[in-house]
Structure formats: C-alpha cells, structure tokens
Design a protein around this motif. Sequence first.
Motif, short mmCIF file in Angstrom:
data_model
loop_
_atom_site.label_atom_id
_atom_site.label_comp_id
_atom_site.label_asym_id
_atom_site.label_seq_id
_atom_site.Cartn_x
_atom_site.Cartn_y
_atom_site.Cartn_z
N THR A 116 2.49 5.58 -10.45
CA THR A 116 1.49 4.51 -10.34
C THR A 116 1.65 3.64 -9.10
O THR A 116 0.66 3.09 -8.62
N VAL A 117 2.87 3.50 -8.60
CA VAL A 117 3.10 2.60 -7.46
C VAL A 117 3.48 3.38 -6.20
O VAL A 117 2.78 3.30 -5.18
N ARG A 118 4.57 4.11 -6.26
CA ARG A 118 5.09 4.77 -5.05
C ARG A 118 4.11 5.79 -4.47
O ARG A 118 3.96 5.88 -3.26
N ARG A 119 3.48 6.57 -5.36
CA ARG A 119 2.52 7.57 -4.88
C ARG A 119 1.41 6.91 -4.06
O ARG A 119 1.06 7.40 -2.98
N VAL B 70 0.57 7.41 0.01
CA VAL B 70 -0.76 7.83 0.47
C VAL B 70 -1.28 6.82 1.50
O VAL B 70 -1.84 7.20 2.53
N GLU B 71 -1.08 5.55 1.22
CA GLU B 71 -1.50 4.51 2.17
C GLU B 71 -0.74 4.63 3.49
O GLU B 71 -1.33 4.49 4.57
N ASN B 72 0.56 4.89 3.42
CA ASN B 72 1.36 5.07 4.64
C ASN B 72 0.87 6.26 5.46
O ASN B 72 0.85 6.21 6.69
N ILE B 73 0.47 7.32 4.79
CA ILE B 73 -0.05 8.50 5.50
C ILE B 73 -1.36 8.15 6.19
O ILE B 73 -1.58 8.51 7.36
N LYS B 74 -2.23 7.41 5.50
CA LYS B 74 -3.52 7.00 6.10
C LYS B 74 -3.28 6.15 7.34
O LYS B 74 -3.91 6.34 8.38
#
Length: 157
Positions: A25-28, A32-36
């Motif tokens: 719920t949090v790390r995933r 994903v945000e870091n990849i964006k």
Amino acid sequence: MAEKQHYMTLDGKAKIENELNELKTVRRKEVVENIKIARDFGDLSENAEYDAAKEEQAMVEGRIAQLEEMLRNAVIIQDDAGDNSVVSIGKTVTFFIQEDNENETYTIVGGAEADPFTGKISNESPIAKALLGRTIGDVVTVQTPGGDMVVEIKEIK
C-alpha cells in the motif's frame, strides 16, 4: 517439490502481514512515483535515477513475493504450555555450555522470527537442530561453524 514450511507464532505472522501490507500500500506507490520522476530526467539509457528506481522496484516486488510465499506456507506454532518435557519449536530452552561454563537461554522460533540478539533462534540453526526432540538433562554436541560445542539442557518452558 513441496514448498518449504515456515514456522511462526501468531505475533510473527501478524508482523509479516503488516510488512506485506506496508509494501503493497505504501512502498509500491512510492517506487512507482520515483520511476515517474526519474523518467522525466530524460534519456533512460544514461539515467542513474531511473535505474535505481527500477532496482528498488525489483527489491520491493521480490520481498512481496517472499512474504506472500511465507504466509501461504505458514505453520503456526501452537502454545503447548502443558508439555515442557521435550524441546520443540516455540519452547524456551536453557542450556549449560561446558566450554564457557555458563548458561544460555533461547526461544526456538521459525526463521522469519529469528533474532539472536533478543534470544530467538531459528529452528534451522545448528543449535536448535541439535536441541529439538531432546529432554532436560540430555548432553548434546552441537556442530557449529566455529567447532563443536557440548551443552546440557537445564530447563524447557
């Protein structure tokens, strides 16, 4: 081949479930945000931030898979308070180490909960393997990486 069973207490299972929930719920979402964000830095072939974010994603997904497998194959250690005659998983064992002339006490738990610094050792550790199935008064030779160690079981609870 049968999957490996993972012995754990109810508390240990709850900790694994909490970690799994946190990862999903949090790390995933953070990864994903870091990849964006890293994609916005430009050319992906020379983008260290993107590579690091993808590596982090692989680690998070690997840990999720590991925890799910552990829960799928969980064997809950029953509190068998009445029978303290035989060393088994979930029991706390005090033994006398002859070479050191001292007592040590450990609780034998599954690998997921093992933490020798808090007195919890894995049922797969050399000491636990040697002690499992033994009774008070038994003298056992434990084969450790540092050499053989002779212990006498003093108490099981």
